[in-house]
Design a protein around this motif. Sequence first.
Motif, short mmCIF file in Angstrom:
data_model
loop_
_atom_site.label_atom_id
_atom_site.label_comp_id
_atom_site.label_asym_id
_atom_site.label_seq_id
_atom_site.Cartn_x
_atom_site.Cartn_y
_atom_site.Cartn_z
N PRO A 199 42.03 -18.03 -44.95
CA PRO A 199 42.03 -16.44 -45.10
C PRO A 199 40.59 -16.07 -44.37
N VAL A 200 40.94 -14.89 -43.48
CA VAL A 200 39.90 -14.41 -42.71
C VAL A 200 39.58 -12.94 -43.55
N LEU A 201 38.25 -12.79 -43.82
CA LEU A 201 37.81 -11.10 -44.53
C LEU A 201 36.97 -10.62 -43.70
N ILE A 202 37.41 -9.20 -43.28
CA ILE A 202 36.71 -8.24 -42.52
C ILE A 202 36.48 -7.10 -43.47
N GLY A 203 35.20 -6.63 -43.39
CA GLY A 203 35.01 -5.39 -44.29
C GLY A 203 34.04 -4.23 -43.73
N GLY A 204 33.41 -3.53 -44.60
CA GLY A 204 32.78 -2.39 -43.95
C GLY A 204 33.36 -1.02 -44.16
N LEU A 205 32.86 -0.03 -43.67
CA LEU A 205 33.13 1.28 -43.82
C LEU A 205 33.38 2.22 -42.71
N GLY A 206 33.33 1.51 -41.55
CA GLY A 206 33.62 2.22 -40.18
C GLY A 206 34.90 2.54 -40.20
N LYS A 207 35.11 3.97 -39.72
CA LYS A 207 36.24 4.67 -39.87
C LYS A 207 37.21 4.44 -39.06
N VAL A 208 37.02 3.80 -37.53
CA VAL A 208 37.95 3.56 -36.71
C VAL A 208 38.16 2.24 -36.07
N ARG A 209 36.96 1.74 -35.71
CA ARG A 209 37.08 0.34 -35.20
C ARG A 209 37.40 -0.76 -36.34
N THR A 210 36.80 -0.55 -37.50
CA THR A 210 36.75 -1.64 -38.55
C THR A 210 38.30 -1.66 -38.99
N PRO A 211 38.78 -0.34 -39.31
CA PRO A 211 40.41 -0.71 -39.65
C PRO A 211 41.22 -1.29 -38.48
N ARG A 212 41.12 -1.05 -37.39
CA ARG A 212 41.68 -1.55 -36.36
C ARG A 212 41.75 -3.00 -36.35
N LEU A 213 40.44 -3.49 -36.54
CA LEU A 213 40.01 -4.86 -36.45
C LEU A 213 40.73 -5.68 -37.82
N ALA A 214 40.50 -4.96 -38.70
CA ALA A 214 41.03 -5.61 -39.79
C ALA A 214 42.74 -5.55 -40.01
N ALA A 215 43.30 -4.89 -39.08
CA ALA A 215 44.98 -4.65 -38.98
C ALA A 215 45.21 -5.95 -38.19
N ARG A 216 44.30 -6.28 -37.15
CA ARG A 216 44.79 -7.51 -36.29
C ARG A 216 44.37 -8.73 -36.96
N PHE A 217 43.36 -8.87 -37.54
CA PHE A 217 42.92 -10.18 -37.94
C PHE A 217 42.75 -10.51 -39.44
N ALA A 218 42.70 -9.61 -40.11
CA ALA A 218 42.13 -9.90 -41.72
C ALA A 218 43.39 -10.40 -42.72
N ASP A 219 43.11 -11.06 -43.42
CA ASP A 219 44.02 -11.28 -44.68
C ASP A 219 43.43 -10.70 -45.89
N GLU A 220 42.08 -10.15 -45.64
CA GLU A 220 41.66 -9.43 -46.73
C GLU A 220 40.54 -8.47 -46.39
#
Length: 307
Positions: free
Chosen positions: A171-192
Amino acid sequence: MDLRIFTEPQQGASYDTLLSVAKATEDLGFDAFYRSDHYLVMGDSDGLPGPTDAWITLAGLARETSRIRLGTLMTAATFRLPGPLAIQVAQVDAMSGGRIELGLGSGWYGEEHSAYGIPFPREKFGRLEEQLEIITGLWGTPVGEKFQFEGTHYQLKDSPALPKPAQPKVPVLIGGLGKVRTPRLAARFADEFNIPFASLDDTRAQFARVRAAAEEHGRSADELVYSNALVACVGKDDAEVARRAAAIGREVEELKENGLAGSPAEVVDKIGRFAEAGTSRIYFQILDLGDLDHLELIAREVGTQLS
């Protein structure tokens, strides 16, 4: 609601201290033991006896625990090259029998880089994105095939993409409060997707962004686990809450506003509000690692009401 323990060893903790907390985490029924990945103390603490390395720590705990999940919030992409990191995580996963999770972030604490001679590049997000592509690509390459990558920051040629983790997928976790790039990165790679130290309103808004980004990427938003990390300060009465707050240099009212503080009933109620916001996993940030009675209280009086 999954309940996990999250530690900050750079503030001052030996491996033996972390082992005691991890064993208590396992014995008390928590889901996982996590640690930060930092090399320099923050704030006024002297940080003694000095930093411990996250992945060396988890390798040791992998052999000395048997049930709990183990992971990082968050490993800094600036600390390690992606190929060696993929090897390290896969090896520790095998050592644990398939219980490892990888939280990976861009790195942010400039002072610890200068303190230990670690390069601190200006463009960090692009490096993080390439690291995620490489690490997941190495793990996902079928045995016997080679992995190639040509990026701006990293290039891999004819990699055997070994070893593989024990789990079919770490499982890969991505986090943070960035409004644009962070959600897009999570959509590509995150399990959590994890939000550290955020309000209910910020949690709702960021989870909505991540869910929308996942759907835009062609994933069901419900494929991801949504979690929060919040400082814990729980006591059986007001005096015990005040004592625990003083031990970590914080004020009770501030902790109640920004963390999970107060009586067990108060904490259960606040976790319920996070659940309504979409949270299904909570990381209790434990700052006084010598206070194992704190973990026992949380397990007995909070965990039993949320299981």
